[in-house]
Design a protein around this motif. Structure first.
Motif, PDB file in Angstrom:
ATOM      1  N   SER A  37      -9.999  14.872  10.591  1.00 36.44           N
ATOM      2  CA  SER A  37      -9.370  13.946  11.539  1.00 36.44           C
ATOM      3  C   SER A  37      -8.305  14.637  12.394  1.00 36.44           C
ATOM      4  O   SER A  37      -7.955  14.152  13.461  1.00 36.44           O
ATOM      5  CB  SER A  37      -8.831  12.702  10.836  1.00 36.44           C
ATOM      6  OG  SER A  37      -7.797  13.023   9.973  1.00 36.44           O
ATOM      7  N   ASP A 119      -2.434  19.036   7.915  1.00 37.11           N
ATOM      8  CA  ASP A 119      -2.327  17.790   7.170  1.00 37.11           C
ATOM      9  C   ASP A 119      -1.006  17.831   6.424  1.00 37.11           C
ATOM     10  O   ASP A 119      -0.650  18.867   5.834  1.00 37.11           O
ATOM     11  CB  ASP A 119      -3.492  17.645   6.181  1.00 37.11           C
ATOM     12  CG  ASP A 119      -3.515  16.256   5.582  1.00 37.11           C
ATOM     13  OD1 ASP A 119      -4.330  15.425   6.030  1.00 37.11           O
ATOM     14  OD2 ASP A 119      -2.698  15.992   4.677  1.00 37.11           O
ATOM     15  N   SER A 120      -0.288  16.729   6.437  1.00 38.71           N
ATOM     16  CA  SER A 120       1.074  16.758   5.883  1.00 38.71           C
ATOM     17  C   SER A 120       1.085  17.010   4.372  1.00 38.71           C
ATOM     18  O   SER A 120       2.104  17.408   3.819  1.00 38.71           O
ATOM     19  CB  SER A 120       1.794  15.451   6.197  1.00 38.71           C
ATOM     20  OG  SER A 120       1.164  14.381   5.537  1.00 38.71           O
ATOM     21  N   SER A 535       0.759  14.453   9.863  1.00 36.73           N
ATOM     22  CA  SER A 535       0.929  15.581  10.789  1.00 36.73           C
ATOM     23  C   SER A 535       0.179  15.339  12.089  1.00 36.73           C
ATOM     24  O   SER A 535       0.178  16.193  12.961  1.00 36.73           O
ATOM     25  CB  SER A 535       0.373  16.844  10.128  1.00 36.73           C
ATOM     26  OG  SER A 535      -1.026  16.696   9.975  1.00 36.73           O
ATOM     27  N   ARG A 536      -0.467  14.184  12.217  1.00 34.87           N
ATOM     28  CA  ARG A 536      -1.375  13.991  13.364  1.00 34.87           C
ATOM     29  C   ARG A 536      -0.643  14.211  14.694  1.00 34.87           C
ATOM     30  O   ARG A 536       0.343  13.565  15.009  1.00 34.87           O
ATOM     31  CB  ARG A 536      -2.032  12.606  13.301  1.00 34.87           C
ATOM     32  CG  ARG A 536      -1.123  11.423  13.495  1.00 34.87           C
ATOM     33  CD  ARG A 536      -1.864  10.105  13.207  1.00 34.87           C
ATOM     34  NE  ARG A 536      -2.171   9.982  11.800  1.00 34.87           N
ATOM     35  CZ  ARG A 536      -2.021   8.860  11.078  1.00 34.87           C
ATOM     36  NH1 ARG A 536      -1.622   7.746  11.653  1.00 34.87           N
ATOM     37  NH2 ARG A 536      -2.304   8.819   9.794  1.00 34.87           N
TER      38      ARG A 536
HETATM   39  C1  MIC Z   1      -2.418  10.982   6.026  1.00 33.17           C
HETATM   40  O1  MIC Z   1      -2.416  10.996   4.817  1.00 33.17           O
HETATM   41  O2  MIC Z   1      -1.626  10.274   6.691  1.00 33.17           O
HETATM   42  C2  MIC Z   1      -3.412  11.857   6.764  1.00 33.17           C
HETATM   43  C3  MIC Z   1      -4.424  10.963   7.357  1.00 33.17           C
HETATM   44  O3  MIC Z   1      -4.052  12.709   5.858  1.00 33.17           O
HETATM   45  C4  MIC Z   1      -2.647  12.659   7.806  1.00 33.17           C
HETATM   46  C5  MIC Z   1      -3.517  13.444   8.700  1.00 33.17           C
HETATM   47  C6  MIC Z   1      -4.116  12.643   9.799  1.00 33.17           C
HETATM   48  O4  MIC Z   1      -3.456  11.764  10.344  1.00 33.17           O
HETATM   49  O5  MIC Z   1      -5.256  12.925  10.135  1.00 33.17           O
HETATM   50  C7  MIC Z   1      -1.606  13.612   7.216  1.00 33.17           C
HETATM   51  O6  MIC Z   1      -1.169  13.424   6.112  1.00 33.17           O
HETATM   52  O7  MIC Z   1      -1.165  14.528   7.918  1.00 33.17           O
END
Ligand code: MIC
Ligand code: SF4
Length: 639
Positions: A37, A119-120, A535-536
């Motif tokens: 994603s 990804d966070s 992290s998006r």
């Molecule tokens: C999340 O847990 O919020 C996600 C979806 O894995 C996000 C990454 C994303 O938004 O695609 C994340 O943790 O960075």
């Protein structure tokens, strides 16, 4: 000088700067990971850098988030990622192989190395003694191209674990306790390093639960030593050659300290709607649950699910509860299938989902209207489950499994199963057949781009005068799920910014996209910790597409702030936080002589509607200033 683990690994990897806390440093990145994603965008950005082959030791592309194929969009993105990975020397973890963090821990993480993930929750591999950091896709793209990753040299917080966990109390309760103590803003520019006797009793998957959810502190990362337990885990994965002992020097100096008495610790839960809203289970009275979801990158290891299987064995899920289980990896699911634990889960009435993020990011299994869902995940932001009116609680697998049987959130310490052997395996059967290795000669590989992949916006070079109307004013702890929501209907459009723009900020105000368009863009005003969570990069790119060029907040979450700068957007801070109070939606704000003011970062803004002036701070390094001037990192690198 006596060093912490964090300082040792940074010292080994530092390229720019020195170990002085609070200053900007650039470090060499050994490994990268992307998931689908954020990955589509990260690879589009990587392609824009014009590099043939990744320059890291190992880069891995996972497919784990966008697994519902309700239309062709997700499968198109899978195909793009698969072909772009093949073209550029990247490992490809096929759909079904599992959640990036669990698989990376099992098959790729190396103690003492650095990992940058789009990804966070990339800090999961901190459970192996790896310095593993989450970042925006563009930073990961640059790292794949061999560039440094820039960060603030973090403070190191010692979390001393004293004693040993009691039966029924879990690693998840440790991180929930840390969240209770430090809060969701407590980790900014800090690394949480675990020490003490209790560390020695925790297996790598348990440590990884803790480092994974350390993301909810807003921390740079979390890390455990690499010790005998690490060796055992790597040996069980037939990767003992990757082992390297890494412990802090005796007498290493930490910047802060948290002590947790494991003997005293009770099972905890995070209540709606924040992972920082933590209470002991014993304080909750009669909370009836409609859904229990077990899995997610925090708690989907073999060790987690074998416990669940043993608790469920011979029981039936309560009549009013839907229990869904998503194993973290194919290795986990296969092991459970081979040793019969899977049939215990099925017999009890669990609904088995495929290995992936699934309900954690609202990809299916949305609870019913006003429903209560108990989840072993790491985030319970409002609406993230796909049901805006649902109440989501977060807990350990122990609490979740016992509660699924009872139908109420239940304290597992009174449950009579804890004499059973619930440890990690000493040896896993290794089968990496869903990991496609890079090929040497990729000249003939064609990258396949589906029709859903649209160009992403880029900012122009910074202008001397910035003006615009306030498009929205929001409070503290606004998450990236508020800024750019993700659910089963929106996740398929992660490579289609124009489509996502119709939903930007809508959980806060459904009129935001219309207002932004009517005013030809504008400004976002926010409270503390703006942009916590994911992290998006989409939480920067989509507002940019709608014409937002600056956000003025009381403070920012780390990754989101980096994403704003990388995309040429100003993250401004109120010098006097009470100025926030006087600003209203649609006020006209103007900054003049901006370029001159970038030097010292002290900026004056005029509110023409209210005839007021505010002092703002732009706390950036010279490098970040150049990036902002150029209109973002890609423009800057090209120039
Ligand atoms: C999340 O847990 O919020 C996600 C979806 O894995 C996000 C990454 C994303 O938004 O695609 C994340 O943790 O960075
Ligand atoms: Fe996937 Fe949830 Fe982990 Fe994010 S937090 S990587 S959505 S399992």
């Amino acid at each position: 000088m006596k060093l912490t683990i964090t300082e040792k690994i940074i010292k080994d990897h530092i390229v720019t700067g020195n170990l002085e806390k609070g200053t900007e440093i650039g470090i060499r990145i050994d490994q990268t990971l992307t998931q689908d994603s954020t990955g589509t965008m990260a690879y589009l950005q990587f392609e824009a850098l014009d590099i043939d082959r990744v320059k890291t030791k190992k880069s891995v592309a996972y497919i784990d988030h966008n697994m519902l194929q309700a239309g062709p969009e997700n499968a198109d993105d899978h195909l793009y990622i698969k072909t772009v990975a093949k073209k550029h020397g990247i490992y490809f973890s096929r759909p079904g192989n599992g959640i990036c963090h669990q698989v990376h821990l099992e098959r790729f993480g190396v103690p003492g190395d650095t990992l940058l993930g789009s990804d966070s929750h990339s800090p999961t591999c901190g459970g192996l003694g790896m310095l593993a950091i989450g970042a925006g896709g563009l930073d990961v793209a640059v790292a794949m191209a061999g560039g440094e990753y820039f960060l603030t040299m973090p403070q190191v917080v010692e979390v001393e674990l004293r004693g040993r966990l009691n039966p029924g109390v879990a690693a998840k309760d440790i991180i929930l306790k840390v969240l209770e103590e430090a809060g969701v803003k407590g980790g900014l520019n800090r690394v949480f390093e675990y020490t003490g006797e209790g560390v020695g009793y925790l297996s790598v998957p348990e440590r990884a639960t803790i480092t994974n959810m350390g993301a909810e502190l807003g921390a740079t990362t979390s890390i455990f030593p690499s010790d005998d337990m690490t060796y055992r885990f790597l040996r069980a994965q037939k990767r003992e050659e990757d082992f390297r002992e890494i412990v802090a020097d005796e007498g290493a100096i930490y910047d802060d300290k948290i002590i947790i008495d494991l003997d005293e610790l009770e099972p905890m839960v995070a209540c709606p709607h924040s992972p920082g809203n933590v209470v002991p289970v014993s304080k909750l009275k009669d909370i009836k649950v409609d859904q229990v979801a077990i899995g997610g990158c925090t708690n989907s290891s073999y060790m987690d699910l074998i416990k669940v299987a043993k608790i469920l064995d011979g029981n039936t899920v309560a009549e009013d509860v839907s229990l869904v289980i998503s194993p973290g990896s194919k290795q986990v699911l296969n092991t459970l299938a081979e040793n019969g634990a899977l049939s215990k889960l099925i017999a009890a009435g669990a609904r088995i989902l495929e290995c992936g993020c699934g309900p954690c990011i609202g990809m299916g299994q949305a609870p019913h209207t006003d429903g209560v869902s108990l989840r072993t995940f790491n985030r319970n932001f409002k609406g993230r489950s796909g049901t805006p009116s649902a109440d989501v609680y977060l807990s350990s697998p122990e609490v979740a499994a016992v509660s699924a049987i009872k139908g109420y959130i239940t304290n597992p310490i009174y449950y009579d199963v804890w004499d059973l052997d619930m440890g990690d395996l000493e040896e896993f059967k290794i089968n990496d057949n869903l990991i496609v290795e890079p090929i040497k000669d990729s000249g003939d590989v064609d990258i396949v781009r589906g029709p859903n992949i649209k160009p992403f916006p880029k900012a122009d070079a910074l202008k001397d005068e910035l003006m615009g109307r306030v498009l929205i004013k929001v409070g503290d702890d606004i998450t990236t799920d508020h800024i750019m929501p993700s659910n089963a209907s929106l996740l398929p459009y992660r490579s289609n910014i124009p489509h996502l723009a119709n939903y930007c900020m809508t959980p806060c105000d459904p009129e935001f996209p219309t207002r932004a368009r009517e005013n030809d863009g504008g400004i976002i005003i926010a409270g503390l910790n703006y942009g916590q969570g994911s992290s998006r990069e989409h939480a920067a790119l989509v507002p940019l597409y709608l014409g937002v060029r600056m956000v003025i907040a009381k403070s920012f979450a780390r990754i989101h702030r980096e994403n704003l700068i990388n995309n040429g957007m100003l993250p401004l801070i109120f010098d006097n936080p009470s100025d926030f109070d006087g600003i209203d939606t649609l006020d006209e704000l103007v900054i003049e002589n901006l370029l001159d003011r970038l030097e010292d970062g002290k900026i004056t803004m005029e509110n023409r509607t209210k005839d007021e002036r505010y002092d703002l701070l732009l706390d950036i390094t010279e490098r970040q200033r150049d990036i902002l001037m150029a209109g973002g990192l890609l423009n800057w690198m090209k120039s």
